[in-house]
Design a protein around this motif. Structure first.
Motif, short mmCIF file in Angstrom:
data_model
loop_
_atom_site.label_atom_id
_atom_site.label_comp_id
_atom_site.label_asym_id
_atom_site.label_seq_id
_atom_site.Cartn_x
_atom_site.Cartn_y
_atom_site.Cartn_z
N ARG A 58 0.82 -1.21 0.00
CA ARG A 58 0.00 0.00 0.00
C ARG A 58 0.86 1.27 0.00
O ARG A 58 0.39 2.35 -0.31
N SER A 59 2.14 1.13 0.39
CA SER A 59 3.02 2.31 0.44
C SER A 59 3.75 2.55 -0.89
O SER A 59 4.52 3.50 -1.01
N ALA A 77 -6.72 5.66 -3.44
CA ALA A 77 -6.60 6.11 -2.04
C ALA A 77 -7.65 5.41 -1.18
O ALA A 77 -7.36 4.95 -0.07
N SER A 82 -1.36 5.04 -0.33
CA SER A 82 -1.17 6.31 0.39
C SER A 82 -0.05 7.17 -0.17
O SER A 82 0.19 8.27 0.31
N GLN A 108 -4.69 13.62 2.01
CA GLN A 108 -3.45 13.22 2.69
C GLN A 108 -2.63 12.25 1.85
O GLN A 108 -1.41 12.22 1.95
N SER A 109 -3.32 11.46 1.04
CA SER A 109 -2.64 10.38 0.29
C SER A 109 -2.25 10.81 -1.11
O SER A 109 -1.56 10.07 -1.82
#
Ligand SMILES: C[S@@+](CC[C@H](N)C(=O)[O-])C[C@H]1O[C@@H](n2cnc3c(N)ncnc32)[C@H](O)[C@@H]1O
Length: 219
Positions: A58-59, A77, A82, A108-109
């Motif tokens: 996910r990163s 997102a 993210s 934020q993402s």
């Protein structure tokens, strides 16, 4: 349409996209309408589903080239990714994408930037994944120096994508074979995403092609 009879058009100009996103931004501000999803909702979910199915962390850093209203990034997102970035050379497209991200509470993402991908884009780090939904099509329609623009696109893509990184492209102007011809020297094909098919006069085909390429590690 084959590569040899490819027709440049106004759709390949910044003026065209500026006019489109100026209208779409106004429409979002007045009516909350997020605007056109190129190639339909299915074209986004196909890409998000494929990325999810690969169990990609996910990163991972993901770039959407010519992000338009940024809806593909919003969907990523929401799926938990993210480290997302979207670039577009239309300031109103990025303003629209920012407003939608705020509304969907995913700002934020998602990092959004007004940038000409073929000109001034120089990210601080290479990306794990680059996405393109309709942008290479638009670049290919540029009436000024279409062949040069396509080569420039490939050069920039190879600068910003990590070796072995993934390039997921959805196109309505190029067939699978033509895309492999365009990108095959630097990329190998890894997968083809299913797209709706049509048949006409005894022939069947696809109006949209969606391919996953992996950048060769030529080092
Ligand atoms: C067919 S639209 C697709 C938009 C978005 N990817 C989507 O699927 O909704 C093509 C997009 O590419 C953008 N674009 C075209 N050439 C570009 C360039 N050289 N640099 C950045 N964006 C570009 C246009 O502004 C437009 O947003």
């Amino acid at each position: 349409m084959s590569e040899t009879d490819f027709c440049p058009s106004a759709l390949g100009t910044k003026e065209h996209w500026d006019a489109v996103y100026s209208r779409e931004l106004k429409s979002f501000q007045e009516y909350g309408d997020e605007g056109e999803i190129w190639f339909g909702e299915g074209s986004m979910s196909r890409v998000v589903r494929w990325i999810n199915a690969q169990k990609i962390p996910r990163s991972s850093s993901i770039l959407d080239i010519g992000t338009g209203n940024g809806m593909l990034l919003v969907e990523l997102a929401k799926a938990g990714y993210s480290n997302l970035m979207g670039v577009d050379y239309c300031a109103d497209a990025i303003a629209l994408a920012r407003s939608i991200c705020e509304q969907e509470e995913v700002s934020q993402s998602v990092n959004l930037q007004v940038t000409d991908f073929l000109g001034s884009f120089s990210p601080s780090e290479q990306f794990d994944i680059c996405l393109d939904k309709g942008t290479f099509d638009a670049v290919s329609l540029d009436p000024s120096n279409t062949q040069g623009k396509r080569s420039q696109y490939l050069n920039v893509l190879c600068t910003v994508l990590k070796p072995k990184g993934l390039f997921i492209i959805t196109s309505c102007n190029w067939t699978k074979e033509e895309l492999i011809k365009q990108f095959g020297k630097e990329f190998e094909i890894k997968d083809e995403l299913p797209t709706p098919s049509f048949s006409f006069g005894g022939q069947s085909g696809h109006s949209v092609t969606a391919l996953v390429f992996q950048r060769r590690d030529n080092s």
